[in-house]
Design a protein around this motif. Structure first.
Motif, PDB file in Angstrom:
ATOM      1  N   ALA A 347     -89.900 -60.331  68.272  1.00  0.00           N
ATOM      2  CA  ALA A 347     -89.874 -59.281  67.251  1.00  0.00           C
ATOM      3  C   ALA A 347     -90.716 -58.088  67.677  1.00  0.00           C
ATOM      4  O   ALA A 347     -90.324 -56.928  67.490  1.00  0.00           O
ATOM      5  CB  ALA A 347     -90.361 -59.828  65.915  1.00  0.00           C
ATOM      6  N   TRP A 348     -91.882 -58.360  68.258  1.00  0.00           N
ATOM      7  CA  TRP A 348     -92.773 -57.303  68.722  1.00  0.00           C
ATOM      8  C   TRP A 348     -92.110 -56.461  69.809  1.00  0.00           C
ATOM      9  O   TRP A 348     -92.158 -55.224  69.783  1.00  0.00           O
ATOM     10  CB  TRP A 348     -94.062 -57.930  69.235  1.00  0.00           C
ATOM     11  N   VAL A 349     -91.464 -57.132  70.756  1.00  0.00           N
ATOM     12  CA  VAL A 349     -90.785 -56.423  71.848  1.00  0.00           C
ATOM     13  C   VAL A 349     -89.632 -55.583  71.305  1.00  0.00           C
ATOM     14  O   VAL A 349     -89.443 -54.419  71.718  1.00  0.00           O
ATOM     15  CB  VAL A 349     -90.278 -57.428  72.903  1.00  0.00           C
ATOM     16  N   LEU A 350     -88.870 -56.129  70.380  1.00  0.00           N
ATOM     17  CA  LEU A 350     -87.738 -55.391  69.813  1.00  0.00           C
ATOM     18  C   LEU A 350     -88.208 -54.136  69.076  1.00  0.00           C
ATOM     19  O   LEU A 350     -87.590 -53.067  69.187  1.00  0.00           O
ATOM     20  CB  LEU A 350     -86.943 -56.293  68.867  1.00  0.00           C
ATOM     21  N   VAL A 351     -89.281 -54.267  68.322  1.00  0.00           N
ATOM     22  CA  VAL A 351     -89.820 -53.098  67.612  1.00  0.00           C
ATOM     23  C   VAL A 351     -90.216 -52.019  68.602  1.00  0.00           C
ATOM     24  O   VAL A 351     -89.929 -50.827  68.392  1.00  0.00           O
ATOM     25  CB  VAL A 351     -91.024 -53.518  66.741  1.00  0.00           C
ATOM     26  N   HIS A 352     -90.845 -52.414  69.694  1.00  0.00           N
ATOM     27  CA  HIS A 352     -91.253 -51.435  70.694  1.00  0.00           C
ATOM     28  C   HIS A 352     -90.056 -50.787  71.374  1.00  0.00           C
ATOM     29  O   HIS A 352     -90.101 -49.591  71.701  1.00  0.00           O
ATOM     30  CB  HIS A 352     -92.167 -52.090  71.731  1.00  0.00           C
ATOM     31  N   GLN A 353     -89.011 -51.543  71.594  1.00  0.00           N
ATOM     32  CA  GLN A 353     -87.821 -50.965  72.209  1.00  0.00           C
ATOM     33  C   GLN A 353     -87.201 -49.900  71.313  1.00  0.00           C
ATOM     34  O   GLN A 353     -86.727 -48.860  71.786  1.00  0.00           O
ATOM     35  CB  GLN A 353     -86.804 -52.070  72.535  1.00  0.00           C
ATOM     36  N   VAL A 354     -87.204 -50.163  70.020  1.00  0.00           N
ATOM     37  CA  VAL A 354     -86.679 -49.175  69.070  1.00  0.00           C
ATOM     38  C   VAL A 354     -87.541 -47.913  69.093  1.00  0.00           C
ATOM     39  O   VAL A 354     -87.031 -46.786  69.138  1.00  0.00           O
ATOM     40  CB  VAL A 354     -86.632 -49.769  67.640  1.00  0.00           C
ATOM     41  N   VAL A 355     -88.865 -48.095  69.064  1.00  0.00           N
ATOM     42  CA  VAL A 355     -89.770 -46.944  69.101  1.00  0.00           C
ATOM     43  C   VAL A 355     -89.614 -46.187  70.421  1.00  0.00           C
ATOM     44  O   VAL A 355     -89.595 -44.939  70.438  1.00  0.00           O
ATOM     45  CB  VAL A 355     -91.228 -47.401  68.907  1.00  0.00           C
ATOM     46  N   ASN A 356     -89.483 -46.905  71.539  1.00  0.00           N
ATOM     47  CA  ASN A 356     -89.284 -46.254  72.840  1.00  0.00           C
ATOM     48  C   ASN A 356     -88.025 -45.397  72.850  1.00  0.00           C
ATOM     49  O   ASN A 356     -88.007 -44.309  73.438  1.00  0.00           O
ATOM     50  CB  ASN A 356     -89.199 -47.300  73.944  1.00  0.00           C
ATOM     51  N   ALA A 357     -86.970 -45.888  72.199  1.00  0.00           N
ATOM     52  CA  ALA A 357     -85.720 -45.124  72.138  1.00  0.00           C
ATOM     53  C   ALA A 357     -85.929 -43.797  71.406  1.00  0.00           C
ATOM     54  O   ALA A 357     -85.423 -42.750  71.828  1.00  0.00           O
ATOM     55  CB  ALA A 357     -84.642 -45.949  71.455  1.00  0.00           C
ATOM     56  N   PHE A 358     -86.693 -43.814  70.313  1.00  0.00           N
ATOM     57  CA  PHE A 358     -86.978 -42.583  69.578  1.00  0.00           C
ATOM     58  C   PHE A 358     -87.851 -41.642  70.404  1.00  0.00           C
ATOM     59  O   PHE A 358     -87.671 -40.414  70.356  1.00  0.00           O
ATOM     60  CB  PHE A 358     -87.659 -42.906  68.249  1.00  0.00           C
ATOM     61  N   ILE A 359     -88.784 -42.199  71.162  1.00  0.00           N
ATOM     62  CA  ILE A 359     -89.650 -41.366  72.003  1.00  0.00           C
ATOM     63  C   ILE A 359     -88.820 -40.653  73.065  1.00  0.00           C
ATOM     64  O   ILE A 359     -88.973 -39.448  73.290  1.00  0.00           O
ATOM     65  CB  ILE A 359     -90.752 -42.228  72.655  1.00  0.00           C
ATOM     66  N   ARG A 360     -87.944 -41.395  73.729  1.00  0.00           N
ATOM     67  CA  ARG A 360     -87.096 -40.791  74.766  1.00  0.00           C
ATOM     68  C   ARG A 360     -86.156 -39.758  74.174  1.00  0.00           C
ATOM     69  O   ARG A 360     -85.870 -38.717  74.801  1.00  0.00           O
ATOM     70  CB  ARG A 360     -86.310 -41.884  75.487  1.00  0.00           C
ATOM     71  N   LYS A 361     -85.671 -40.016  72.981  1.00  0.00           N
ATOM     72  CA  LYS A 361     -84.769 -39.080  72.317  1.00  0.00           C
ATOM     73  C   LYS A 361     -85.461 -37.750  72.050  1.00  0.00           C
ATOM     74  O   LYS A 361     -84.826 -36.678  72.077  1.00  0.00           O
ATOM     75  CB  LYS A 361     -84.265 -39.681  71.004  1.00  0.00           C
TER      76      LYS A 361
END
Length: 373
Positions: A347-361
């Motif tokens: 769950a922790w990794v998935l949350v970070h992946q979502v946040v990373n996607a917004f950062i890259r966007k």
């Protein structure tokens, strides 16, 4: 039980009053002595802010504790609990040491290695007093733990938790908010075990966090009514949480009934700060950056790069902490503690992946290094 609950409520509100009285005095003292946290490229604030808010934590907690413990003496309490409160002298000695180190750091500054050494010294007193992790309750297939392993493990985890709270103190209200949630969880657990003295102590610490958050989140720096907790606050909070985690997790039939989920619950209350430190440490190791060099790779930094304001990032992380508590309470008894931890990591990794996607966007960098101290 009703009388004991009233004492816990009384300790909480007594500490709230102590905080609202003492923190403005501290802010005025900081202004008089020119003691401020100066902005730099690593920090979020843009103006100089007093940094001694944590000074109020320990005195408020002790005053609230002492102010109700006399009344507690007249309530229904067994002799076992009184004995344990005297045994906890080791904890108070360690806590005063940690508090003193944080205060010295806030006033004149200490390097990270010196603070780390004093943290180890304070933590060593816990297994020396007989308090240590002696059972893993089936986590990774491990049950009873001998003293030779449990003692150093206890020192490591107390220091780790202490630094987790210290390092996550990067935006307004975050360390205090996460600590308040964790303390609330431990309060419920110790109350359920009938350990009311610890409940009073915890309530006393929770109370002072209310006025601190009021001034920290909503205070006007132009009127000298905004303050940070500093290391005297974050180290104190972290050490107390580390102590409570060990205390509640130790298998001691003379104190608590057998609770196979006590280790899981202790871990659950501290997931966000501890997971964040593990992740940041792994990133620094991977990119060959110094372990004690500050950067902007903590989760709150990432949320800010993803477009959230400080208050929005604070709310998001507090909700994330509550999410993990709800998740683990739901899975408790359904899955083993080992599988629950695996679920938390996923769950922790998935949350970070979502946040990373917004950062890259947004065209921002996911990782940031080489930040000046």
């Amino acid at each position: 039980m009703t009388n004991n609950l009233l004492l816990i409520i009384a300790a909480f509100f007594l500490s709230v009053v102590c905080g609202f009285v003492s923190i403005p005095i501290i802010m005025n003292f900081c202004k008089e002595k020119n003691i401020y946290d100066i902005p730099n490229s690593r920090k979020m604030h843009k103006t100089a802010i007093p940094r001694l808010g944590g000074i109020a934590f320990l005195p408020s907690m002790f005053l609230a504790f002492l102010g109700t413990v006399f009344a507690y003496a007249y309530s229904s309490v067994n002799e076992q609990e009184v004995t344990l409160s005297l045994w906890s002298l080791y904890f108070f000695v360690s806590l005063v040491l940690i508090y003193g180190v944080g205060l010295v750091d806030d006033l004149i500054g200490l390097n990270a290695k010196t603070k780390f050494l004093f943290q180890i010294m304070a933590a060593v007193l816990m297994p020396a007093a007989g308090l240590y992790y002696n059972n893993m309750y089936g986590f990774l297939g491990i049950h009873e733990v001998p003293y030779a392993i449990g003692a150093p493990l206890t020192v490591f985890l107390i220091v780790f938790i202490t630094n987790s709270i210290n390092l996550i103190d990067g935006i307004d209200g975050l360390a205090a908010g996460l600590s308040f949630i964790a303390l609330g969880g431990f309060l419920v657990c110790f109350m359920a075990e009938g350990m009311w003295l610890y409940g009073i102590l915890i309530a006393g610490l929770m109370g002072v966090l209310v006025p601190f958050c009021y001034f920290n989140l909503f205070g006007d720096p132009e009127k000298n009514r905004k303050i940070f907790m500093g290391d005297s606050g974050s180290l104190t909070l972290g050490f107390i949480l580390g102590f409570l985690a060990v205390k509640y997790s130790m298998d001691n039939p003379n104190v608590m009934f057998w609770r196979p989920d006590c280790l899981l619950l202790s871990y659950t209350f501290l997931i966000v700060p501890t997971f964040d430190v593990v992740r940041v440490s792994a990133i620094r190791f991977k990119h060959h950056t110094p372990a004690f060099k500050a950067d902007k790779n903590h989760f709150h930094h990432k949320l800010l790069r993803a477009g959230l304001t400080q208050h929005q990032a604070l709310i998001a992380l507090l909700l994330l902490a509550l999410f993990f508590i709800g998740l683990n309470l739901t899975l408790n008894g359904v899955l083993s503690s080992t599988l629950i931890v695996v679920c938390d990591i996923v769950a922790w990794v998935l949350v970070h992946q979502v946040v990373n996607a917004f950062i890259r966007k947004r065209g921002e960098q996911v990782f940031k290094f080489n930040v000046n101290p």
